[in-house]
Design an enzyme around this catalytic site. Structure first.
Site, PDB file in Angstrom:
ATOM      1  N   HIS A 121       0.842  -1.203   0.000  1.00  0.00           N
ATOM      2  CA  HIS A 121       0.000   0.000   0.000  1.00  0.00           C
ATOM      3  C   HIS A 121       0.882   1.261   0.000  1.00  0.00           C
ATOM      4  CE1 HIS A 121      -3.619   2.398   1.403  1.00  0.00           C
ATOM      5  NE2 HIS A 121      -2.643   3.190   1.806  1.00  0.00           N
ATOM      6  N   GLU A 122       1.786   1.330   0.970  1.00  0.00           N
ATOM      7  CA  GLU A 122       2.650   2.512   1.080  1.00  0.00           C
ATOM      8  C   GLU A 122       3.581   2.617  -0.133  1.00  0.00           C
ATOM      9  OE1 GLU A 122       1.684   4.591   3.074  1.00  0.00           O
ATOM     10  OE2 GLU A 122       0.562   3.346   4.497  1.00  0.00           O
TER      11      GLU A 122
ATOM     12  N   HIS B  89       1.842   4.527  -2.764  1.00  0.00           N
ATOM     13  CA  HIS B  89       1.962   5.979  -2.568  1.00  0.00           C
ATOM     14  C   HIS B  89       3.337   6.470  -3.001  1.00  0.00           C
ATOM     15  CE1 HIS B  89      -1.811   6.686  -0.592  1.00  0.00           C
ATOM     16  NE2 HIS B  89      -1.548   5.925   0.458  1.00  0.00           N
TER      17      HIS B  89
ATOM     18  N   HIS C  63       3.779   6.588  -6.695  1.00  0.00           N
ATOM     19  CA  HIS C  63       3.011   7.709  -7.224  1.00  0.00           C
ATOM     20  C   HIS C  63       3.832   9.007  -7.081  1.00  0.00           C
ATOM     21  CE1 HIS C  63      -1.251   9.774  -7.248  1.00  0.00           C
ATOM     22  NE2 HIS C  63      -0.553  10.046  -8.322  1.00  0.00           N
TER      23      HIS C  63
HETATM   24 ZN   LIG Z   1      -2.836   5.331   1.987  1.00  0.00          ZN
END
Ligand SMILES: [Zn+2]
Length: 604
Positions: A395-396, A399, A402
């Site tokens: 998940h991280e 980020h 991105h």
């Molecule tokens: Zn998040």
């Protein structure tokens, strides 16, 4: 289980192996380099203030002021991130506490020093801007930035009124503040007996752990005792929430918006249609939630399913074990579908100490990805060997990638991204991992149960539950705008009906659940939670396209990451292949949920 874990002895920061810590020397070699930049930003403040009054003079003046402002902001972000990460890794260090506090104050002073910019820009007419772009073509690089301010033009009031509104901000936010103080500080909660017969003091955090307990008497007691407290204060809490709703409605009316919803969404350039579609589509698919609830009842083997039975695991407490090293390998394998370039950047993240992995004493809890244009994207974790943490890592990493793509493909002014699109990148990675694991363990019933349970609970908690909140938020704003007093009884009644509609007849809507509205801090965020639901749904669709589609789908996805904030969030997502003003991405997400629900059902 987790309660006990919290009291175990953690290593001191200095005893954590260096390869498991993040390398902040890539930001500043030494603290004195931080001081140099800090000082430079401080010196910039006076210069920035002095540029006030120059925007209307010439195109060259507008360019000069814009570039000065952005250059200072860029340096400030670097200073701020360094201090914040240093502080988070060990919050007991006076030196970094002070550094962080100074950076916060520097950021506030920066805000004050450039507060003149937007109002002054708004005095420039469309004709004057058109002339400016002719005279100074370099200004075109900042056009979207200016246009975002100009988009607010018709909602900005005259100077005197704006000044009163700004000056009264503390008073306007009193509902939110009073709620925060009551909820975080003044409310005191009784103790509850845990699975081992120990008395534990209830708190918001302890409550959510106890609600996952496999022991039904534990979760029931926690549920009843928590709501006993909120019940005593429900009239006060109705009043704080009303104040907050009235604040939004008052300002929206004053600024000429049709509704508080429109005002809140337009701040992020999101059309109201996105919100309405979400609520309509979720309502059209509530039968899936009812099916999930019926399955839960069957697996738990209870006569009646209560609201306190919704969070306990359906597959036992023992999670599959994943060490950090194993998790990195799994993540890299799962992310192969993103193509070699994406994977190479994930390797950079894993191999160059962009992650602060393990817990140490006084380290900030939780997990996040942080950084800025001129730094690597860093990740803070508090590693435990389980499935949850494997998901947190990927998940991280979503980020971080991105941030990496946006900052490497956009100039500074468009190198960030809006909240509306942020959770899509992280959740797409989670969904890719789910696909990967389901495929890898297709013959392993036990693993499949764990993975599907994780996915279904995530979907329930994100898409269904957050939309329930979004629907409540919209309703109470509309009712207040119509003159309906938002009394505790009114809120209780509506919330109970709404809850019954969402979960259906398969769940006993316990009396206490009527009070849930009174303890949700997100109801003070001003139409925020819907983004969790839209983000998760968009991510389900994107992951499906990436895993089952072709190179073109991957390229489109990477274009979204590369776009940063160079276009509106809706247009950025269109580049990824999802039109969030239309309902199809939601129906596709529900279809995936349904398939996985079928699969899960077959395993029992
Ligand atoms: Zn998040």
């Amino acid at each position: 289980m987790s309660l006990m874990a919290e009291t175990k002895q953690l290593p001191l920061r200095k005893d954590v192996p260096v390869e498991l810590t993040w390398d902040l020397t890539t930001i500043y070699q030494t603290d004195s380099e931080f001081e140099t930049d800090y000082q430079a930003v401080e010196n910039d403040l006076t210069a920035l203030q002095q540029l006030s009054g120059t925007l209307g003079k010439s195109a060259a003046d507008l360019l000069k002021a814009t570039e000065a402002l952005l250059a200072a902001s860029r340096k400030l972000e670097k200073v701020y991130v360094y201090a914040q990460l240093k502080n988070d890794q060990d919050t007991s260090q006076d030196r970094y506490q002070a550094m962080y506090a100074r950076s916060q104050s520097l950021a506030a002073r920066f805000g004050a020093a450039v507060a003149w910019f937007d109002p002054e820009l708004l005095t420039l007419s469309p004709k004057q801007m058109a002339d400016y772009y002719q005279q100074e073509p370099k200004l075109k690089a900042y056009q979207r930035l200016y246009d975002q301010t100009f988009a607010k033009r018709e909602h900005i009031l005259n100077h005197d009124v704006e000044e009163v509104l700004a000056g009264a901000d503390d008073i306007f936010s009193s509902g939110e503040k009073t709620f925060g103080i009551l909820d975080n500080t003044d409310l005191s909660f009784p103790s509850v007996t845990d699975e081992n017969g120990n008395q534990v003091q209830l708190s918001q955090g302890v409550y959510s752990i106890l609600l996952e307990s496999a022991d039904r008497t534990v979760r029931k007691e926690a549920f009843q005792k928590l709501y006993q407290v909120y019940q005593q204060f429900q009239h006060t809490l109705a009043s704080t929430l009303t104040t907050n709703v009235k604040n939004h409605n008052f300002k929206a009316r004053l600024r000429g918006y049709h509704s508080a919803l429109e005002a809140a969404l337009s701040a992020n350039e999101v059309p109201v249609k996105v919100y309405d579609n979400l609520i309509t589509e979720v309502n059209r698919h509530l039968d899936l939630l009812h099916r999930y609830v019926a399955l839960r009842k069957r697996i738990l083997g209870v006569d009646e399913l209560h609201m306190y039975d919704l969070y306990t695991s359906l597959v036992g407490e023992k999670s599959p074990q994943y060490t950090f090293d194993e998790s990195k390998k799994v993540a890299l394998d799962a992310l192969q579908v993103m193509g070699p370039e994406y994977v190479s950047h994930v390797k950079e993240e894993f191999n160059n100490r962009w992650i602060d992995v393990v817990e140490n004493r006084y380290k900030r809890s939780g997990g996040y990805s942080s950084g800025t244009y001129d730094t690597n994207p860093f990740i803070l974790l508090n590693w435990q060997n389980n499935l949850d943490n494997l998901y947190t890592l990927i998940h991280e990493t979503g980020h971080s990638m991105h941030s990496y793509y946006a900052s490497h493909h956009q100039p500074y002014q468009y190198g960030d991204y809006s909240i509306f699109v942020a959770e899509i990148a992280s959740t797409t990675n989670e969904n890719i991992l789910t696909d990967y694991l389901l495929d890898k363990y297709k013959d392993d019933q036990n693993m499949k149960r764990h993975i599907l349970n994780y996915y279904l609970d995530g979907f329930k908690g994100t898409v269904f539950r957050q939309t329930q909140f979004a629907e409540f938020e919209q309703y109470i704003h509309e009712q207040d705008a119509k003159g309906q007093p938002l009394t505790a009884n009114f809120l209780d009644d509506y919330y109970r009906q709404l809850n019954q509609k969402y979960y259906g007849d398969g769940v006993v809507s316990d009396e206490q659940i009527s009070l849930e509205w009174s303890r949700i801090p997100h109801f003070y965020y001003n139409f925020y939670v819907y983004q969790y639901a839209t983000g998760f749904a968009a991510a389900s669709t994107l992951a499906d396209k990436i895993v089952n589609g072709g190179q073109a789908d991957v390229d489109r996805y990477l274009n979204y990451l590369k776009s940063g904030s160079s276009d509106t969030p809706i247009n950025v997502m269109k580049k990824a292949g999802v039109d969030m003003t239309q309902p199809d991405y939601l129906t596709r997400a529900f279809k995936i949920f349904e398939e996985r629900l079928d699969e899960f059902e077959k395993l029992f």
